[in-house]
Write a protein that holds these residues in place. Structure first.
Motif, PDB file in Angstrom:
ATOM      1  N   LYS A 233      19.585 -18.093  36.459  1.00 41.23           N
ATOM      2  CA  LYS A 233      18.859 -17.294  37.457  1.00 41.23           C
ATOM      3  C   LYS A 233      17.804 -18.154  38.143  1.00 41.23           C
ATOM      4  O   LYS A 233      17.135 -18.952  37.501  1.00 41.23           O
ATOM      5  CB  LYS A 233      18.191 -16.105  36.771  1.00 41.23           C
ATOM      6  CG  LYS A 233      17.532 -15.135  37.718  1.00 41.23           C
ATOM      7  CD  LYS A 233      17.165 -13.853  37.001  1.00 41.23           C
ATOM      8  CE  LYS A 233      16.614 -12.808  37.936  1.00 41.23           C
ATOM      9  NZ  LYS A 233      17.551 -12.323  38.922  1.00 41.23           N
ATOM     10  N   THR A 234      17.675 -17.963  39.460  1.00 39.94           N
ATOM     11  CA  THR A 234      16.634 -18.641  40.235  1.00 39.94           C
ATOM     12  C   THR A 234      15.358 -17.822  40.163  1.00 39.94           C
ATOM     13  O   THR A 234      15.399 -16.593  40.185  1.00 39.94           O
ATOM     14  CB  THR A 234      17.068 -18.777  41.714  1.00 39.94           C
ATOM     15  OG1 THR A 234      18.325 -19.438  41.753  1.00 39.94           O
ATOM     16  CG2 THR A 234      16.057 -19.563  42.517  1.00 39.94           C
ATOM     17  N   GLY A 235      14.214 -18.506  40.109  1.00 41.99           N
ATOM     18  CA  GLY A 235      12.919 -17.822  40.063  1.00 41.99           C
ATOM     19  C   GLY A 235      12.613 -17.074  41.345  1.00 41.99           C
ATOM     20  O   GLY A 235      13.322 -17.225  42.344  1.00 41.99           O
ATOM     21  N   PRO A 236      11.543 -16.276  41.342  1.00 43.03           N
ATOM     22  CA  PRO A 236      11.194 -15.459  42.511  1.00 43.03           C
ATOM     23  C   PRO A 236      10.752 -16.307  43.694  1.00 43.03           C
ATOM     24  O   PRO A 236      10.049 -17.295  43.534  1.00 43.03           O
ATOM     25  CB  PRO A 236      10.035 -14.593  41.999  1.00 43.03           C
ATOM     26  CG  PRO A 236       9.435 -15.395  40.896  1.00 43.03           C
ATOM     27  CD  PRO A 236      10.560 -16.147  40.276  1.00 43.03           C
TER      28      PRO A 236
ATOM     29  N   LEU B 294       7.957  -7.909  38.081  1.00 48.60           N
ATOM     30  CA  LEU B 294       8.913  -9.017  38.161  1.00 48.60           C
ATOM     31  C   LEU B 294       9.464  -9.376  36.777  1.00 48.60           C
ATOM     32  O   LEU B 294       9.590 -10.549  36.427  1.00 48.60           O
ATOM     33  CB  LEU B 294       8.238 -10.246  38.796  1.00 48.60           C
ATOM     34  CG  LEU B 294       7.750 -10.077  40.232  1.00 48.60           C
ATOM     35  CD1 LEU B 294       6.944 -11.287  40.670  1.00 48.60           C
ATOM     36  CD2 LEU B 294       8.918  -9.840  41.189  1.00 48.60           C
TER      37      LEU B 294
ATOM     38  N   ASP C 132      12.340  -9.521  35.609  1.00 44.65           N
ATOM     39  CA  ASP C 132      13.538 -10.373  35.609  1.00 44.65           C
ATOM     40  C   ASP C 132      13.187 -11.853  35.523  1.00 44.65           C
ATOM     41  O   ASP C 132      14.049 -12.681  35.229  1.00 44.65           O
ATOM     42  CB  ASP C 132      14.366 -10.158  36.885  1.00 44.65           C
ATOM     43  CG  ASP C 132      15.128  -8.851  36.859  1.00 44.65           C
ATOM     44  OD1 ASP C 132      15.183  -8.211  35.788  1.00 44.65           O
ATOM     45  OD2 ASP C 132      15.675  -8.471  37.911  1.00 44.65           O
ATOM     46  N   TYR C 133      11.922 -12.175  35.804  1.00 50.46           N
ATOM     47  CA  TYR C 133      11.497 -13.574  35.840  1.00 50.46           C
ATOM     48  C   TYR C 133      10.592 -13.935  34.664  1.00 50.46           C
ATOM     49  O   TYR C 133       9.941 -14.973  34.669  1.00 50.46           O
ATOM     50  CB  TYR C 133      10.794 -13.870  37.171  1.00 50.46           C
ATOM     51  CG  TYR C 133      11.653 -13.488  38.342  1.00 50.46           C
ATOM     52  CD1 TYR C 133      12.765 -14.245  38.686  1.00 50.46           C
ATOM     53  CD2 TYR C 133      11.399 -12.332  39.083  1.00 50.46           C
ATOM     54  CE1 TYR C 133      13.591 -13.887  39.750  1.00 50.46           C
ATOM     55  CE2 TYR C 133      12.213 -11.967  40.146  1.00 50.46           C
ATOM     56  CZ  TYR C 133      13.302 -12.744  40.473  1.00 50.46           C
ATOM     57  OH  TYR C 133      14.119 -12.381  41.514  1.00 50.46           O
TER      58      TYR C 133
ATOM     59  N   MET D 170       6.220 -16.739  33.063  1.00 51.33           N
ATOM     60  CA  MET D 170       7.172 -16.552  34.153  1.00 51.33           C
ATOM     61  C   MET D 170       7.648 -17.899  34.696  1.00 51.33           C
ATOM     62  O   MET D 170       6.923 -18.884  34.629  1.00 51.33           O
ATOM     63  CB  MET D 170       6.513 -15.759  35.280  1.00 51.33           C
ATOM     64  CG  MET D 170       6.152 -14.340  34.896  1.00 51.33           C
ATOM     65  SD  MET D 170       5.293 -13.487  36.239  1.00 51.33           S
ATOM     66  CE  MET D 170       6.606 -13.375  37.451  1.00 51.33           C
TER      67      MET D 170
ATOM     68  N   SER E 128       9.033 -19.902  38.170  1.00 52.04           N
ATOM     69  CA  SER E 128       8.844 -19.764  39.618  1.00 52.04           C
ATOM     70  C   SER E 128      10.137 -20.038  40.386  1.00 52.04           C
ATOM     71  O   SER E 128      11.142 -20.447  39.808  1.00 52.04           O
ATOM     72  CB  SER E 128       7.772 -20.762  40.077  1.00 52.04           C
ATOM     73  OG  SER E 128       8.295 -22.087  40.016  1.00 52.04           O
TER      74      SER E 128
ATOM     75  N   ARG F 184      16.350 -20.554  35.456  1.00 51.42           N
ATOM     76  CA  ARG F 184      16.296 -20.203  34.040  1.00 51.42           C
ATOM     77  C   ARG F 184      17.708 -20.027  33.516  1.00 51.42           C
ATOM     78  O   ARG F 184      18.543 -19.393  34.160  1.00 51.42           O
ATOM     79  CB  ARG F 184      15.539 -18.884  33.862  1.00 51.42           C
ATOM     80  CG  ARG F 184      15.383 -18.491  32.398  1.00 51.42           C
ATOM     81  CD  ARG F 184      15.646 -17.015  32.136  1.00 51.42           C
ATOM     82  NE  ARG F 184      17.005 -16.637  32.465  1.00 51.42           N
ATOM     83  CZ  ARG F 184      17.353 -15.463  32.955  1.00 51.42           C
ATOM     84  NH1 ARG F 184      16.480 -14.527  33.190  1.00 51.42           N
ATOM     85  NH2 ARG F 184      18.634 -15.191  33.224  1.00 51.42           N
TER      86      ARG F 184
END
Length: 194
Positions: free
Chosen positions: A21-24, A68, A70-71, A100, A102, A107
Motif C-alpha cells: 500500500k502507498t502512504g497518504p 487515516l 489504513d496508514y 503512520m 507517509s 507499506r
C-alpha cells in the motif's frame, strides 16, 4: 535448493488485496493536520539501515490519525521508501506499531501464510534486491517505486520451517539493536537536559 522458490508478492498472495500500500498523499494529509503532539509520521529520511528513526518525526494530530487508519503501521510491517532514496527498507518493531507511513513510502503487510515478513525484510537488504530496484524504478527525472513494481519484484523464498528458524534467530538480534537504539536516545535526552 530443494523446497526453495523464486517468486514475488503477487504470486504468493494472489487473492489478497492491500499487501502493498502507498502512504497518504497531499489530498489526505495537509499542513494543518500536523501538531506538537500526535502520531509519528515516517518520511523517506527516517528509513535507514533497516530501521526507522526515533526522533525528529513530524506528528499527525490524533483525530486525523484516526481518520487515516489504513496508514497506521502494525508490528512486522515493512516500510519501503518510494521516492528519493528509493528502496530503503525497515521492519516495524513492536514499539513503533501505531505510527503512520507517509506518501513517500510504501507499506508491505504480510498476511498469515507461507512467507515471513522478517525473511522478506532481510532479502530487501541484499544486492539482488538493490539491483532489482535500480532496474525497475520508474520516472524520467526522479526514480520512484509503486505498488505494482514492489508486488512483482522477484525474491527467493525458502521452505516455511527454515523461515521460522531464521525468524527466531533474527528476532533476538533485532530486539537487542532496537533496545540499544532506544537507550541511546534516552541517554542523549538526559544529557541534553543536564
Amino acid at each position: 535448493p530443494e523446497g526453495w522458490t523464486v517468486t514475488n508478492i503477487s504470486e504468493v498472495f494472489q487473492n489478497t488485496k492491500g499487501v502493498v500500500k502507498t502512504g497518504p498523499f497531499g489530498s489526505n494529509l495537509h499542513a494543518s493536520d500536523y501538531a506538537e503532539e500526535g502520531v509519528p509520521l515516517i518520511l523517506v529520511k527516517h528509513v535507514t539501515d533497516g530501521f526507522i528513526a526515533l526522533e525528529e518525526l513530524p506528528l499527525v494530530r490524533d483525530d486525523k490519525a484516526k481518520d487515516l487508519t489504513d496508514y497506521v503501521l502494525q508490528e512486522d510491517d515493512i516500510v519501503v521508501t518510494r521516492v528519493g532514496r528509493v528502496g530503503s527498507t525497515a521492519i516495524v518493531p513492536d514499539f513503533q506499531a501505531g505510527w503512520m507511513f507517509s506518501g513517500q513510502t510504501l507499506r508491505i503487510r504480510i498476511p498469515e501464510g507461507p512467507l515471513s515478513s522478517k525473511w522478506l525484510a532481510c532479502w530487501f537488504k541484499t544486492h539482488h534486491f538493490n539491483h532489482a530496484i535500480e532496474s525497475s524504478a520508474v520516472g524520467s527525472t526522479r526514480a520512484s517505486l509503486n505498488t505494482k513494481i514492489l508486488e512483482t519484484l522477484k525474491f527467493v523464498m525458502p521452505p516455511v520451517e527454515l523461515q521460522k528458524y531464521f525468524e527466531q534467530v533474527v528476532s533476538i538480534d533485532i530486539k537487542r539493536i532496537n533496545l540499544n537504539r532506544r537507550e541511546s536516545l534516552t541517554l542523549a535526552k538526559i544529557r541534553d537536559t543536564l
